[in-house]
Design an enzyme around this catalytic site. Structure first.
Site, short mmCIF file in Angstrom:
data_model
loop_
_atom_site.label_atom_id
_atom_site.label_comp_id
_atom_site.label_asym_id
_atom_site.label_seq_id
_atom_site.Cartn_x
_atom_site.Cartn_y
_atom_site.Cartn_z
N TRP A 487 0.83 -1.22 0.00
CA TRP A 487 0.00 0.00 0.00
C TRP A 487 0.86 1.25 0.00
O TRP A 487 0.53 2.27 -0.62
CB TRP A 487 -0.93 0.00 1.23
N ASP A 489 3.46 3.26 -1.38
CA ASP A 489 4.18 3.35 -2.65
C ASP A 489 5.69 3.49 -2.47
O ASP A 489 6.45 3.19 -3.37
CB ASP A 489 3.72 4.62 -3.40
N HIS A 639 -4.87 8.53 4.94
CA HIS A 639 -5.55 7.30 4.54
C HIS A 639 -5.49 6.18 5.60
O HIS A 639 -6.51 5.57 5.90
CB HIS A 639 -4.93 6.89 3.20
#
Ligand code: GLC
Length: 795
Positions: A487, A489, A639
């Site tokens: 997740w 990057d 997030h």
């Protein structure tokens, strides 16, 4: 410091001070034609694709900021003074002019009062038409007759952003403009049927189609020569840069008001004439607004809450759902940050977005899920970034056939396993199960869908391939490989192993198993049940380190995120997922969450990791090259924050879940804009972390997974309202000082009026569940159209 306030009655955010430190944006259009627009009417429009079908031009990341846009100038023909209805581009002194901007659901309004004139400009894209409507009102509030000229301005774009931004030896000769019958038409001459138009509902007194003629050499949108002079020059040209400027001279008696409609649309002159006729009478514009309001009303009504927390009510009832919807509609590639050079779907982002709002947008979520299933390679991994159009029978490009060769290697579209992101397709499992639980459409599991590399399989078979892929792609410790990235990057473990992905794998299995059971696929229940047990065992034996879970293991066997590490010691993703997935329980789960609270909590939200990396280490990845406190290197990356709220709820910690919710909550940062800078009605991708001097500054609004995930965690875990295959679960986890809350949830066509009471002031636990006055153990699926009462007594 505050710059505006929430107006919940009108579902608007009102910007009272327009001299904001950064752009505050909104999204217009809920179908194919869309505009991203800011608080000073700057922004751009596109049709379907921000990469291939731009309508109007925008200079991203430029100076002056956020230009051009959709401007209306008013000039007093006696004094020769002029201003714009939005504060920019003219930028009148705010001591002499009063400006506001109101962002609503799919519309924005600019208002000003200056020198005895009050004016407004309301913008929306109606459903069913490909046009941006500018609804302009001008009123004389003084006691003298006023002689005014009104000028509009927008800059047309070439359709393909690549052609628009480079290769000017070609693009400058690609487009021509003309005025006839009240309509300015831009003709993208090299393209088949490439046209766009600008028109109005009035007889005009002048026009300019050529940008540089309207603005004048060495002038900008701030001081266009046509406005200074008080007259357009009727410019048209084959080749060059084009604009939409219509001039209207207005005389207003004291107290008199006029209303004009302008229209920027997709299509040629004939389409412009049709649209002009349609909106000739402003009643049609009023109808478009009423229709949009009803459209949002239907969505928002699916879940409305009333809790003791005003911020949570405002965000969940209006803004967070709005943000989540926008992410599903626009798939993250249209903003002032993503200005359109990338297109298609990001696999993991889209899968997570589609998981979060199947109740308010089941059709679009289903469409996204099917597109992602089609972007799945038959080996079980997703194409990290792909365009669904690749797989459509008649692939649509930009329609532009360049006379020179632009190489597009079709063979490169399907990347290999090693370039897969280890997490991408795992997110899709929950997106699918949430969709089925919301709609009750079990047959979806058996729908046939193609694979990206050929062949077909059912949705259910695709799911199994995803789970099998993660089962096979494990490293020497049995933990899932990190591949190109997980997740995160910037965590590039390659052949190394990712704790987060193993926990995600476990979570995906936990989502898959009840579906397999429901479908009575008993062999799969056994196989994937065993797989889940094995994953749990590996996680438990390999990933625990004294006080918390590690983040991963590099290719050469070095553990990351251990007790001994000096940098990147504690990570949010692995600890939150250990608990949220259900893989960690008991003492380890409690400790993992304590580590998050102790090391990662800041008043602005949870840091992604800490301490920040300062030494470059290629075996860990790009994260070690990011400045400390920014983005993935120890910022409050928004997030994953809601993962921790949900994880706290798994353990029954309603107080801590709310503490974390509150820290990130943009509503609560409304009066701290001198630090936050970004809009308080949208979650942002990240907030600068404490290792950077700008700690608290938020960046990249709207297009972030924190929109959907905040909605998901807050509604399903904190308020605990979760649809299941055969019933609605209500299992709240709230702060113990709450007396309870109310909610209305429409599920499968039935309205459930829910009252939660918390007389014993607990954080979690349901003592009694009443359905229409009778005690039950489960809330059933009911007849469509019916309304039922649910009472939950916690204790
Ligand atoms: C960006 C990407 C998302 C990724 C996140 C963390 O938001 O869009 O896919 O998970 O950064 O690196």
């Amino acid at each position: 410091m505050r710059y505006g306030h929430f107006d919940n009655e009108h579902r608007e955010y009102v910007i009272d001070r327009v001299d904001l430190p950064t752009s505050w944006t909104n999204y217009l259009g809920v179908e194919k034609f869309a505009s991203v627009i800011n608080h000073t009417a700057g922004g751009y429009s596109f049709y379907d694709s921000p990469e291939y079908h731009r309508i109007s031009r925008f200079h991203g990341n430029s100076v002056p900021m956020d230009r051009p846009g959709y401007y209306v100038y008013l000039r007093d023909n006696d004094s020769k003074d002029y201003f714009s209805i939005s504060w920019q581009p003219v930028g009148k002194d705010l001591d002499k002019a009063k400006y506001t901007c109101r962002h609503g659901l799919s519309y924005s309004v600019y208002e000003c009062e200056y020198d005895g004139i009050s004016a407004s400009q309301k913008m929306c894209v109606p459903r069913g038409e490909n046009v941006l409507l500018w609804d302009v009102r001008v009123k004389n509030t003084g006691d003298q007759t006023r002689n005014l000229s009104l000028f509009t301005y927008l800059e047309f774009s070439f359709h393909s952003i690549a052609i628009d931004n480079q290769n000017f030896q070609m693009s400058l000769y690609c487009a021509g403009s003309s005025y006839a019958d009240g309509v300015i038409e831009e003709d993208l001459y090299y393209e088949p049927d490439g046209y766009q138009f600008f028109t109005s509902n009035t007889e005009i007194d002048g026009f300019d189609c050529v940008r540089d003629t309207f603005l004048g050499t060495y002038h900008t949108e701030t001081d266009p020569q046509a406005v200074i002079r008080g007259a357009c020059s009727g410019s048209e040209e084959k080749g060059g840069n084009h604009c939409g400027s219509l001039q209207k001279n207005i005389t207003l008696e004291p107290g008199e008001e006029t209303r004009l409609i302008f229209m920027l649309g997709e299509g040629g002159r004939a389409e412009g004439l049709r649209i002009r006729k349609k909106y000739m009478d402003p009643v049609a514009v009023d109808e478009a607004y009423a229709d949009l309001a009803a459209f949002w009303d239907r969505k928002l009504k699916k879940l409305q809450i009333k809790t003791p927390h005003e911020g949570m009510n405002t965000l969940l009832n209006i803004w967070t759902l709005y943000q989540s919807e926008i992410n599903v509609m626009f798939s993250r590639f249209a903003s002032f940050i993503e200005v359109g050079g990338r297109t298609g779907l990001g696999y993991r982002d889209t899968a997570q977005d589609a998981m979060t709002i199947p109740h308010s947008n089941p059709d679009k979520c289903k469409e996204r899920i099917l597109q992602l299933l089609n972007g799945l390679v038959s080996q079980g991994y997703g194409l990290h970034l792909f365009d669904p159009a690749w797989f459509e029978e008649e692939a649509k490009g930009d329609g532009f056939q360049s006379p020179t060769v632009i190489p597009v290697a079709k063979a490169d579209r399907i990347h290999g396993r090693e370039h897969a992101c280890a997490d991408d397709a795992l997110w899709l499992i929950a997106a699918i199960t949430e969709y089925i639980k919301e709609t009750g459409d079990l047959s979806f599991a058996d729908k046939e869908v193609p694979y990206a590399d050929g062949g077909r399989g059912t949705v259910y078979e695709h799911m199994k391939k995803i789970l099998d892929f993660s089962n096979e792609e494990v490293g020497s410790h049995g933990v899932c490989k990190g591949l190109r990235a997980d997740w995160n990057d910037c965590l590039n473990l390659g052949g190394g192993e990712s704790a987060m992905v193993s926990f995600l794998h476990y979570w995906a299995l936990q989502n898959f198993l009840p579906l397999a059971e429901k479908l009575e696929r008993n062999e799969d229940v056994k196989k994937y049940g065993d797989m889940a047990d094995h994953v749990k065992e590996v996680c438990d034996s390999v990933l625990w380190d004294k006080e918390w879970f590690i983040r991963g293991i590099t290719k050469d066997g070095k553990k990351i995120g251990t007790f001994e590490d000096e940098e990147g010691r504690v990570h949010l993703e692995s600890n939150a997922w250990a608990v949220l997935s259900g893989a960690a329980t008991g003492e380890k789960a409690e400790k993992a969450m304590e580590a998050i609270d102790t090391y990662l909590y800041t008043p602005w939200g949870l840091l992604l990791n800490t301490p920040a990396y300062t030494k470059v280490d290629p075996s860990i990845g790009f994260i070690t090259k990011v400045y400390p406190g920014l983005k993935e290197n120890s910022a409050v990356f928004s997030h994953p924050n809601p993962w921790a709220w949900a994880a706290e709820c798994m353990l029954g910690h309603g107080n801590t879940a709310m503490k974390f919710y509150d820290a990130l909550c943009p509503y609560r940062q409304n009066d701290l804009i001198e630090i936050r800078e970004a809009e308080p009605y949208s979650y942002c991708q990240f907030i600068v972390g404490k290792d950077h001097k700008e700690h608290g500054r938020a960046r990249h609004p709207f297009m972030t997974g924190s929109g959907g995930w905040s909605y998901f965690s807050a509604t399903r875990y904190m308020l605990g309202i979760r649809p299941d295959y055969d019933g609605l679960t209500i299992d709240p986890c709230i702060p113990d000082d709450w007396d309870g809350f109310e909610a209305r949830r429409t599920w499968r066509g039935t309205e459930y009026r829910i009252t939660v009471k918390n007389p014993a002031h607990v954080e979690k636990g349901v003592k009694t569940l009443m359905f229409d006055g009778k005690e039950v153990t489960k809330i059933p699926v009911c007849e469509e159209g019916s309304t039922h009462r649910v009472e939950v007594i916690m204790g």
